[in-house]
Motif scaffolding. Structure first.
Motif, mmCIF file in Angstrom:
data_model
loop_
_atom_site.group_PDB
_atom_site.id
_atom_site.type_symbol
_atom_site.label_atom_id
_atom_site.label_comp_id
_atom_site.label_asym_id
_atom_site.label_seq_id
_atom_site.Cartn_x
_atom_site.Cartn_y
_atom_site.Cartn_z
ATOM 1 N N LEU A 140 6.527 -19.115 20.926
ATOM 2 C CA LEU A 140 5.835 -18.074 20.156
ATOM 3 C C LEU A 140 6.087 -18.158 18.653
ATOM 4 N N PRO A 142 5.119 -20.265 16.183
ATOM 5 C CA PRO A 142 3.974 -20.396 15.269
ATOM 6 C C PRO A 142 3.183 -19.105 15.102
ATOM 7 N N PHE A 143 2.998 -18.384 16.217
ATOM 8 C CA PHE A 143 2.247 -17.128 16.141
ATOM 9 C C PHE A 143 3.044 -16.049 15.412
ATOM 10 N N LEU A 144 4.362 -16.022 15.637
ATOM 11 C CA LEU A 144 5.195 -15.035 14.961
ATOM 12 C C LEU A 144 5.232 -15.267 13.456
ATOM 13 N N ILE A 146 2.812 -16.561 11.676
ATOM 14 C CA ILE A 146 1.521 -16.107 11.147
ATOM 15 C C ILE A 146 1.479 -14.582 11.049
ATOM 16 N N ILE A 147 1.972 -13.919 12.106
ATOM 17 C CA ILE A 147 1.964 -12.453 12.114
ATOM 18 C C ILE A 147 2.861 -11.893 11.021
#
Length: 226
Positions: A140, A142-144, A146-147
Motif C-alpha cells: 500500500l 505507493p497509494f499511501l 499519493i494520499i
C-alpha cells in the motif's frame, strides 16, 4: 438595497462610491490596537494581554523545536488578525474580509509554502518519512504516498475554505432572518429580535473559535517540518 442574499458579501454594496472597500475594514484595526500600547493600561488592555499570553502558552506546547524562539509571535499575530477581522465583520454595514478566499488564502498559502520550503530544504528525510505512515504494508506504500501528498497539498485550501465557509454561513443566516423582519407582525418580530441576538452571540463565539482553529492548525503544520 441588496439585489440578492449574497450581496451582503460584496464590499461595494454599502459604498456610496464605485471604489472597492475590500481591505478598508481590515485597516480599521490599525486605529484600534496602537492606542492600547500608549495609553494607561485599561481593563480592555489587560484582557487582551491575558488572552495573548494564554494563546502563546498553547502554541509553545505544540511547537516541538525549542530553538524556534519567537515563532509563537507569528501565530499569535495570525490569531489576532483573524479574530479582529471576524469581530469587525459582525458590525452592521462593515465588510467582512475574512469571508472571502482572497483574504483567507493570502494568510494560509504563504505560511504553508514557507514551512514546506523550510522542511524540504533542511529536513528532507524527515519530510519523506511523513509521507509513509509507520507500520504500513509494503503493497500500500505507493497509494499511501499519493494520499499523503494530496492531503498535504490541499492544506492551505482547506484552511481558507473552513474559515470562509464558517463566516459566510452565519452572516447569511443573520441576513436572511433580518430581511424577513419587515413582513412580520409585532409578536413575531419580538421573537425574531431574540433569535437574532442569540445568533449574534453564537457568531461572536464562532469568530473566536475559527481564529483559534486556524492558528492552531497552522502551528501544527509548522511543527511537522521540524
Amino acid at each position: 438595497m441588496m439585489a440578492n442574499l449574497f450581496s451582503s458579501f460584496d464590499p461595494s454594496t454599502f459604498s456610496s462610491t464605485s471604489m472597492s472597500l475590500n481591505w478598508f475594514s481590515s485597516m480599521i484595526m490599525l486605529l484600534i490596537i496602537p492606542p492600547m500600547f500608549w495609553l494607561i493600561p485599561s481593563r480592555l488592555n489587560m484582557l487582551w494581554t491575558n488572552l495573548i499570553l494564554t494563546i502563546h502558552k498553547e502554541f509553545k506546547i505544540l511547537i516541538k523545536n525549542n530553538q524556534w524562539k519567537g515563532s509563537t509571535l507569528i501565530f499569535s499575530s495570525l490569531f489576532s488578525i483573524i479574530l479582529i477581522n471576524n469581530f469587525i465583520g459582525l458590525f452592521p454595514y462593515i465588510f467582512t474580509s475574512s469571508s472571502h478566499m482572497s483574504f483567507t488564502l493570502a494568510l494560509s498559502l504563504p505560511l504553508w509554502l514557507s514551512f514546506m520550503l523550510f522542511g524540504w530544504i533542511n529536513n528532507m528525510m524527515h519530510m519523506f518519512a511523513h509521507l509513509v505512515p509507520q507500520g504500513a504494508p509494503s503493497a500500500l506504500l505507493p497509494f499511501l504516498v499519493i494520499i499523503e501528498t494530496i492531503s498535504n497539498v490541499i492544506r492551505p485550501g482547506t484552511l481558507a475554505i473552513r474559515l470562509t465557509a464558517n463566516m459566510i454561513a452565519g452572516h447569511l443566516l443573520l441576513t436572511l432572518l433580518g430581511n424577513s423582519g419587515a413582513s412580520l407582525k409585532f409578536h413575531l418580530l419580538s421573537v425574531l429580535v431574540i433569535v437574532q441576538t442569540l445568533l449574534l452571540i453564537l457568531e461572536s463565539a464562532v469568530a473566536m473559535i475559527q481564529a483559534y482553529v486556524f492558528s492552531i492548525l497552522m502551528t501544527i503544520y509548522s511543527s511537522e517540518v521540524a
